[in-house]
Scaffold this motif. Structure first.
Motif, PDB file in Angstrom:
ATOM      1  N   ASN A  53      36.166  32.414  44.089  1.00  0.00           N
ATOM      2  CA  ASN A  53      37.200  33.439  44.154  1.00  0.00           C
ATOM      3  C   ASN A  53      37.752  33.671  45.556  1.00  0.00           C
ATOM      4  O   ASN A  53      38.517  34.619  45.768  1.00  0.00           O
TER       5      ASN A  53
ATOM      6  N   TRP B  71      31.192  40.186  45.247  1.00  0.00           N
ATOM      7  CA  TRP B  71      31.343  40.727  43.898  1.00  0.00           C
ATOM      8  C   TRP B  71      30.030  40.677  43.134  1.00  0.00           C
ATOM      9  O   TRP B  71      29.840  41.402  42.174  1.00  0.00           O
TER      10      TRP B  71
ATOM     11  N   HIS C 115      31.138  45.313  33.260  1.00  0.00           N
ATOM     12  CA  HIS C 115      32.126  45.063  32.186  1.00  0.00           C
ATOM     13  C   HIS C 115      31.797  45.889  30.942  1.00  0.00           C
ATOM     14  O   HIS C 115      31.578  45.378  29.849  1.00  0.00           O
TER      15      HIS C 115
ATOM     16  N   THR D 263      43.222  49.364  36.223  1.00  0.00           N
ATOM     17  CA  THR D 263      41.911  49.002  35.696  1.00  0.00           C
ATOM     18  C   THR D 263      41.957  49.194  34.183  1.00  0.00           C
ATOM     19  O   THR D 263      42.275  50.285  33.705  1.00  0.00           O
TER      20      THR D 263
ATOM     21  N   ARG E 123      39.256  44.381  33.561  1.00  0.00           N
ATOM     22  CA  ARG E 123      40.100  43.663  34.503  1.00  0.00           C
ATOM     23  C   ARG E 123      40.769  44.606  35.491  1.00  0.00           C
ATOM     24  O   ARG E 123      40.816  45.821  35.283  1.00  0.00           O
ATOM     25  N   GLN E 124      41.295  44.014  36.553  1.00  0.00           N
ATOM     26  CA  GLN E 124      41.955  44.762  37.607  1.00  0.00           C
ATOM     27  C   GLN E 124      43.305  44.114  37.896  1.00  0.00           C
ATOM     28  O   GLN E 124      43.365  42.929  38.225  1.00  0.00           O
TER      29      GLN E 124
ATOM     30  N   GLU F 192      38.928  45.571  44.303  1.00  0.00           N
ATOM     31  CA  GLU F 192      38.554  44.301  43.678  1.00  0.00           C
ATOM     32  C   GLU F 192      37.148  44.376  43.096  1.00  0.00           C
ATOM     33  O   GLU F 192      36.365  45.251  43.469  1.00  0.00           O
TER      34      GLU F 192
ATOM     35  N   THR G 136      35.627  39.415  38.136  1.00  0.00           N
ATOM     36  CA  THR G 136      36.625  39.218  37.074  1.00  0.00           C
ATOM     37  C   THR G 136      36.039  38.493  35.875  1.00  0.00           C
ATOM     38  O   THR G 136      36.749  38.205  34.917  1.00  0.00           O
TER      39      THR G 136
ATOM     40  N   TRP H 280      37.928  35.062  34.691  1.00  0.00           N
ATOM     41  CA  TRP H 280      38.826  34.925  33.543  1.00  0.00           C
ATOM     42  C   TRP H 280      39.736  33.711  33.685  1.00  0.00           C
ATOM     43  O   TRP H 280      40.191  33.143  32.685  1.00  0.00           O
TER      44      TRP H 280
END
Length: 206
Positions: free
Chosen positions: A26, A34, A66, A81, A91-92, A142, A145, A148
């Motif tokens: 990422n 993250w 999540h 968000t 998700r963001q 952030e 994710t 995704w």
């Protein structure tokens, strides 16, 4: 469909490979993680609890949970968000994010979100990771994710592929035949802060 993780805490050796793979995939800015490998032990990372020879040390990978009932999505004033209705992934949307950080305040899982106070800085002048990840921006929140962008190509999150001890598993929690569902059904597990009512999609096998 609801994607989630099953993490085998008996197999995790605290090697941080999953965390580093997340950074690389990422192209994360300096000082941003993250996925963090926390120590269930002493005061600092990789320090056991107790006194020699009676010591104990275990690891707990922590990232965005999540949640099925995400507190962060409820408080975001602009819908930046949100929970993806098709996958259950939280998700963001960087373009919508106004940097108010209400999501960070509402999230009960400390440290799983980061905020770019300045223009993101990097250790090298070369961008790493996937070409289809969003560009990191100033004044934007952030977090994980669940890769995704990889899922869109039929691939697993980067942290799954690299785990040398096969401690991390990922799949559809709504499918009883998926690997994660079978592991959760056959093993004892714990979730982080279940009393918060967020219903995390991360299960720690014990």
């Amino acid at each position: 469909m609801r994607y989630g993780f099953a993490i085998d805490t008996k197999r995790c050796i605290g090697c941080h490979t999953c965390a580093v793979a997340c950074r690389y995939e990422n192209n994360l800015p300096k000082e941003v993680w993250w996925n963090r490998i926390m120590t269930e032990g002493g005061e600092y990372m990789d320090i056991p609890v107790g006194e020699f020879p009676n010591t104990r040390l275990s690891y707990l990978p922590v990232a965005c949970q999540h949640c099925e009932n995400p507190a962060c999505a409820k408080v975001c004033p602009v819908g930046a968000t949100y929970k993806d209705p098709e996958t259950g992934i939280v998700r963001q949307d960087y373009e919508k994010c106004i940097g108010c950080r209400m999501c960070m305040a509402a999230c009960p899982y400390t440290g799983v979100r980061s905020f770019n106070w300045e223009e993101p800085a990097y250790y090298t002048g070369v961008a790493f990771g996937a070409v289809d990840i969003p560009v990191h921006e100033k004044h934007v929140v952030e977090k994980c994710t669940m890769c995704w962008h990889r899922q869109a190509k039929g691939e697993q999150p980067a942290c799954i592929d690299v785990c040398p001890e096969r401690a991390r598993h990922w799949g559809d929690l709504d499918d009883p035949g998926s690997e994660v569902s079978r592991l959760i059904a056959s093993r004892e597990y714990k979730q982080l802060l279940p009393e918060e009512g967020t219903k995390p999609s991360v299960y720690y096998l014990v």
